[in-house]
Enzyme design. Structure first.
Site, PDB file in Angstrom:
ATOM      1  CE  LYS A  71      28.777  63.147  21.041  1.00  0.00           C
ATOM      2  NZ  LYS A  71      28.698  61.754  20.549  1.00  0.00           N
ATOM      3  CG  ASP A 115      33.733  63.599  15.851  1.00  0.00           C
ATOM      4  OD1 ASP A 115      33.230  63.867  16.958  1.00  0.00           O
ATOM      5  OD2 ASP A 115      33.150  62.909  14.992  1.00  0.00           O
TER       6      ASP A 115
END
Length: 384
Positions: A71, A115
């Site tokens: 990410k 999340d």
């Protein structure tokens, strides 16, 4: 062999669809980051032999720029693009140049919903730039993942809402001095999600270079975790605008089939999600900017169960690959495809095929989803 019980939407024209290449590659920006190095592309000859293909190669994102997931590629590039635009620069500035300019702009903070991995990446870059950050999370995020976000210097806000609702709340809490860095898009919020997608392109550009380095000039299939669809969008766009034209499969939990539902309906449709150990993929709505690319360029979605993902985690561990459930879901999906008559025939895979699995996280990125399981449970009877 089996036949699919649930109809899978198959796009028989996906490999013929073409996209325009990116005008600006993010690779040079990422190479300027401290600690940058391409992540490994690991060959699994035992698994290839078991499944009846020539090569299975895993892109191992368990260590990317100091974090246990991919990410950071999207978060860092999008933050740099957003701040460079804010400062009126005509190019994407490097982090050290941005930090100097930020000295004169007190009070700016970054905001994100997550999340787990995206929020930690945003907090990590904020910390590098000397900015504060606020990260919103839904229930189900592990204590270790929350602790890791806080360790990056972020304020953590837990909300008893679904992931999609947490995203909406984070957007409400953003403003002129609180810059939202989110990896899903909606009407009026497209630029930053698109920059995140563009940032992920570095991952597949590395794959191409690594394939060339080992003398592989063909690529037959790529499996990518879906989630909101941002990484899948980047992968589809890249391979539908490059010399490689592999089959592309989006992988998602059977409890969060947002891509499958959208492809079946022909439009983005929110779906109710259930609990899954693949927490990074537990998303109920496909990103609006990802949808047209996924609709036209994905060959098929493949859903996997928690037990199939856990079996793949255990087997990859035995083979020396650090992969959490979201990353290992790709191996589980390849096994599902090989074992299914219709999907296998549609895929065109065979003894000469080269398959790449994008393992997007290490086990450290998802500590609650790495329990023991029977790692060989799904191995028998699937070699063609």
């Amino acid at each position: 062999m089996t036949t699919s019980k649930t109809p899978v939407p198959l796009n028989r024209t996906a490999r013929a669809w073409r996209a325009e290449p990116l005008a600006n590659s993010p690779v040079d920006f990422h190479r300027s980051l401290p600690g940058y190095a391409p992540t490994p592309l690991i060959s699994l000859p035992e698994e290839a032999a078991r499944l009846g293909v020539k090569s299975v190669l895993v892109k191992d994102e368990s260590q990317r720029l100091g974090l246990p997931a991919f990410k950071i590629l999207g978060a860092s590039y999008a933050i740099a693009c957003a701040l460079s635009e804010r400062f009126g620069a005509g190019e994407v500035l490097r982090l050290e140049a941005l930090a100097k300019r930020l000295d004169a702009e007190a009070g700016l903070s970054l905001v994100a919903a997550t999340d787990g991995n995206h929020g930690r990446a945003v907090a990590h870059v904020a910390n590098l730039l000397g900015l504060t950050s606020t990260i919103y999370v839904p229930p189900g995020v592990s204590e270790a993942a929350k602790d890791a976000i806080v360790a990056e210097g972020a304020e953590l806000v837990e909300l008893n809402l679904t992931y999609d609702q947490v995203v909406a709340e984070a957007a409400k809490q953003s403003g002129p001095g609180r810059l939202l860095i989110q990896d899903t898009s909606w009407k009026g919020y497209e630029d930053i999600p698109q920059w995140i997608v563009d940032g992920y392109t570095t991952l597949v550009e590395e794959v191409d270079e690594q394939l060339a380095d080992i003398g592989v000039d063909r690529l037959d299939a790529v499996f990518v975790p879906a989630g909101v669809g941002s990484l899948a969008q980047a992968v589809v766009h890249h391979y539908r605008s490059s010399k490689h034209t592999p089959a592309l499969f989006a992988v998602e939990p059977d409890t969060a089939m947002s891509v499958t539902a959208a492809l079946c309906a022909g439009r983005v449709v929110p779906v109710d999600t259930g609990d899954t150990i693949m927490t990074g993929l537990n998303c109920g709505t496909v990103s609006e900017i990802a949808w047209p690319t996924l609709r036209d360029g994905i060959d098929a979605p493949i859903t996997v169960t928690d037990s199939q993902a856990l079996a793949a985690v255990a087997d990859l561990t035995d083979l020396g690959v650090d992969s959490g459930p979201c990353g290992a879901a790709n191996l589980a999906a390849l096994r599902v495809l090989i074992a299914d008559d219709e999907l296998f025939t549609f895929s065109g895979l065979g003894p000469g095929s080269v398959v790449v699995l994008l393992s997007t996280e290490g086990k450290a990125a998802n500590p609650q989803g790495n329990g023991n399981t029977e790692g060989t449970a799904n191995r028998e009877g699937i070699q063609r």
